[in-house]
Write a protein that holds these residues in place. Sequence first.
Motif, PDB file in Angstrom:
ATOM      1  N   ASN A   1      24.083  37.658 105.718  1.00  0.00           N
ATOM      2  CA  ASN A   1      23.838  37.912 107.143  1.00  0.00           C
ATOM      3  C   ASN A   1      24.243  39.342 107.486  1.00  0.00           C
ATOM      4  OD1 ASN A   1      26.643  37.933 107.442  1.00  0.00           O
ATOM      5  ND2 ASN A   1      26.742  35.950 108.468  1.00  0.00           N
ATOM      6  N   ASP A   2      24.153  39.713 108.770  1.00  0.00           N
ATOM      7  CA  ASP A   2      24.406  41.113 109.146  1.00  0.00           C
ATOM      8  C   ASP A   2      25.866  41.512 109.019  1.00  0.00           C
ATOM      9  OD1 ASP A   2      25.381  39.618 111.242  1.00  0.00           O
ATOM     10  OD2 ASP A   2      24.101  40.503 112.783  1.00  0.00           O
ATOM     11  N   LYS A   3      26.766  40.537 108.777  1.00  0.00           N
ATOM     12  CA  LYS A   3      28.176  40.839 108.549  1.00  0.00           C
ATOM     13  C   LYS A   3      28.543  40.812 107.065  1.00  0.00           C
ATOM     14  CE  LYS A   3      29.746  39.159 113.058  1.00  0.00           C
ATOM     15  NZ  LYS A   3      30.668  38.247 113.786  1.00  0.00           N
ATOM     16  N   GLY A   4      27.550  40.605 106.213  1.00  0.00           N
ATOM     17  CA  GLY A   4      27.794  40.620 104.785  1.00  0.00           C
ATOM     18  C   GLY A   4      28.322  39.314 104.229  1.00  0.00           C
ATOM     19  N   TYR A   5      28.075  38.193 104.931  1.00  0.00           N
ATOM     20  CA  TYR A   5      28.492  36.882 104.439  1.00  0.00           C
ATOM     21  C   TYR A   5      27.298  36.158 103.822  1.00  0.00           C
ATOM     22  CZ  TYR A   5      33.057  37.260 106.641  1.00  0.00           C
ATOM     23  OH  TYR A   5      34.330  37.670 106.973  1.00  0.00           O
ATOM     24  N   ILE A   6      27.597  35.371 102.789  1.00  0.00           N
ATOM     25  CA  ILE A   6      26.558  34.675 102.037  1.00  0.00           C
ATOM     26  C   ILE A   6      25.980  33.524 102.861  1.00  0.00           C
ATOM     27  CG2 ILE A   6      26.056  33.370  99.941  1.00  0.00           C
ATOM     28  CD1 ILE A   6      28.483  34.828  98.662  1.00  0.00           C
ATOM     29  N   ILE A   7      24.660  33.409 102.893  1.00  0.00           N
ATOM     30  CA  ILE A   7      23.948  32.334 103.581  1.00  0.00           C
ATOM     31  C   ILE A   7      23.144  31.530 102.555  1.00  0.00           C
ATOM     32  CG2 ILE A   7      22.260  31.782 105.378  1.00  0.00           C
ATOM     33  CD1 ILE A   7      24.801  33.060 106.442  1.00  0.00           C
ATOM     34  N   PRO A   8      23.318  30.192 102.461  1.00  0.00           N
ATOM     35  CA  PRO A   8      24.186  29.358 103.300  1.00  0.00           C
ATOM     36  C   PRO A   8      25.665  29.403 102.900  1.00  0.00           C
ATOM     37  CG  PRO A   8      23.041  27.976 101.715  1.00  0.00           C
ATOM     38  CD  PRO A   8      22.484  29.358 101.545  1.00  0.00           C
ATOM     39  N   GLY A   9      25.983  29.783 101.675  1.00  0.00           N
ATOM     40  CA  GLY A   9      27.372  29.983 101.283  1.00  0.00           C
ATOM     41  C   GLY A   9      28.262  28.800 101.565  1.00  0.00           C
ATOM     42  N   LEU A  10      29.498  29.120 102.034  1.00  0.00           N
ATOM     43  CA  LEU A  10      30.425  28.052 102.415  1.00  0.00           C
ATOM     44  C   LEU A  10      31.378  28.472 103.523  1.00  0.00           C
ATOM     45  CD1 LEU A  10      33.256  29.141 101.024  1.00  0.00           C
ATOM     46  CD2 LEU A  10      32.375  28.000  99.008  1.00  0.00           C
ATOM     47  N   GLY A  11      31.273  29.711 103.991  1.00  0.00           N
ATOM     48  CA  GLY A  11      32.227  30.225 104.966  1.00  0.00           C
ATOM     49  C   GLY A  11      33.183  31.186 104.287  1.00  0.00           C
ATOM     50  N   ASP A  12      34.400  31.306 104.835  1.00  0.00           N
ATOM     51  CA  ASP A  12      35.423  32.207 104.299  1.00  0.00           C
ATOM     52  C   ASP A  12      36.303  31.434 103.330  1.00  0.00           C
ATOM     53  OD1 ASP A  12      37.989  33.651 104.056  1.00  0.00           O
ATOM     54  OD2 ASP A  12      37.133  34.990 105.552  1.00  0.00           O
ATOM     55  N   ALA A  13      36.195  31.729 102.030  1.00  0.00           N
ATOM     56  CA  ALA A  13      36.927  30.970 101.008  1.00  0.00           C
ATOM     57  C   ALA A  13      38.438  31.104 101.177  1.00  0.00           C
ATOM     58  CB  ALA A  13      36.511  31.437  99.617  1.00  0.00           C
ATOM     59  N   GLY A  14      38.907  32.291 101.556  1.00  0.00           N
ATOM     60  CA  GLY A  14      40.335  32.484 101.759  1.00  0.00           C
ATOM     61  C   GLY A  14      40.874  31.651 102.905  1.00  0.00           C
ATOM     62  N   ASP A  15      40.147  31.625 104.013  1.00  0.00           N
ATOM     63  CA  ASP A  15      40.560  30.825 105.169  1.00  0.00           C
ATOM     64  C   ASP A  15      40.541  29.338 104.840  1.00  0.00           C
ATOM     65  OD1 ASP A  15      40.786  33.176 106.528  1.00  0.00           O
ATOM     66  OD2 ASP A  15      39.163  32.804 107.950  1.00  0.00           O
ATOM     67  N   LEU A  16      39.526  28.888 104.136  1.00  0.00           N
ATOM     68  CA  LEU A  16      39.412  27.470 103.802  1.00  0.00           C
ATOM     69  C   LEU A  16      40.509  27.032 102.837  1.00  0.00           C
ATOM     70  CD1 LEU A  16      35.539  27.268 103.471  1.00  0.00           C
ATOM     71  CD2 LEU A  16      36.932  26.085 105.176  1.00  0.00           C
ATOM     72  N   ALA A  17      40.932  27.926 101.970  1.00  0.00           N
ATOM     73  CA  ALA A  17      41.971  27.590 100.995  1.00  0.00           C
ATOM     74  C   ALA A  17      43.367  27.668 101.591  1.00  0.00           C
ATOM     75  CB  ALA A  17      41.856  28.516  99.779  1.00  0.00           C
ATOM     76  N   PHE A  18      43.617  28.648 102.483  1.00  0.00           N
ATOM     77  CA  PHE A  18      44.986  28.931 102.887  1.00  0.00           C
ATOM     78  C   PHE A  18      45.223  29.014 104.399  1.00  0.00           C
ATOM     79  CE2 PHE A  18      44.414  30.978  98.679  1.00  0.00           C
ATOM     80  CZ  PHE A  18      45.303  30.175  97.968  1.00  0.00           C
ATOM     81  N   GLY A  19      44.163  28.844 105.212  1.00  0.00           N
ATOM     82  CA  GLY A  19      44.324  28.934 106.663  1.00  0.00           C
ATOM     83  C   GLY A  19      43.803  30.259 107.186  1.00  0.00           C
ATOM     84  N   LYS A  20      43.465  30.265 108.467  1.00  0.00           N
ATOM     85  CA  LYS A  20      42.873  31.458 109.074  1.00  0.00           C
ATOM     86  C   LYS A  20      43.889  32.580 109.185  1.00  0.00           C
ATOM     87  CE  LYS A  20      39.177  29.209 111.679  1.00  0.00           C
ATOM     88  NZ  LYS A  20      38.540  29.017 113.013  1.00  0.00           N
ATOM     89  N   LYS A  21      43.394  33.804 109.030  1.00  0.00           N
ATOM     90  CA  LYS A  21      44.209  35.005 109.145  1.00  0.00           C
ATOM     91  C   LYS A  21      43.996  35.642 110.517  1.00  0.00           C
ATOM     92  CE  LYS A  21      40.539  37.316 106.588  1.00  0.00           C
ATOM     93  NZ  LYS A  21      39.783  36.075 106.385  1.00  0.00           N
ATOM     94  N   LEU A  22      45.002  36.386 110.980  1.00  0.00           N
ATOM     95  CA  LEU A  22      44.881  37.037 112.267  1.00  0.00           C
ATOM     96  C   LEU A  22      44.078  38.335 112.186  1.00  0.00           C
ATOM     97  CD1 LEU A  22      48.467  36.563 113.735  1.00  0.00           C
ATOM     98  CD2 LEU A  22      46.386  35.359 114.374  1.00  0.00           C
TER      99      LEU A  22
END
Length: 219
Positions: free
Chosen positions: A196-217
């Motif tokens: 997508n326009d932010k450089g994330y994989i589509i359909p992908g899975l989302g943010d792997a780091g956030d899904l593994a360890f929680g959202k970052k600020l």
Amino acid sequence: MHIHNLTKNNSILNSFMAEIRDTNIQQDRMRFRRNIERIGEVLGYEMSKTLEFKSKLIQTPLGEKVSHIYQNDIVLCSILRAGVPLHNGLLNYFDDAENAFISAYRHHKHNPETFEIVVEYLACPDLNGKTLILADPMLATGQSMVATFEALKPFGTPKDIHLISVIGAQAGVDFVNSHFDSDSHLWIAAVDEQLNDKGYIIPGLGDAGDLAFGKKLQQ
């Protein structure tokens, strides 16, 4: 570059991939991490078939048996923080490997659509003559993999290089293919077509780091 896309052949890997993509199942962080770890084990097993092996005579309680043992000196390098579960999966199989860790993240200078890869932390052993495994679960643009390899160059010249990823975009696969030597390898569990326009994989899975360890600020 030799590109090994494991989804071209059906296996138990399909189940692990389906679960990390599923928006309901992936909310269980422990299961998400474990699935990434298991995917790392599968990728590591397939990669191991290309290593160098030597015959060794093993003494059993009832006799002797010749076994073929890999001889490569492996350095396993993962990109923090999303790479930790993938690193653990690979380390389950290459338990005598040396380890390197690097932080590489996207820094958005002016707007969400443009970024540069920033490397701030690096710990690495000597790489000369060794087998280097670079592990990052998401191969989106490919810039993190290339930036990581550039940062590792002062530590020596590996004998061979293997990239390990869970999901990539075709653009990212093409990017690393153009930046690594033709005799290097990419082992990947799935290749999606779009970013997508932010450089994330589509359909992908989302943010792997956030899904593994929680959202970052920080973004």
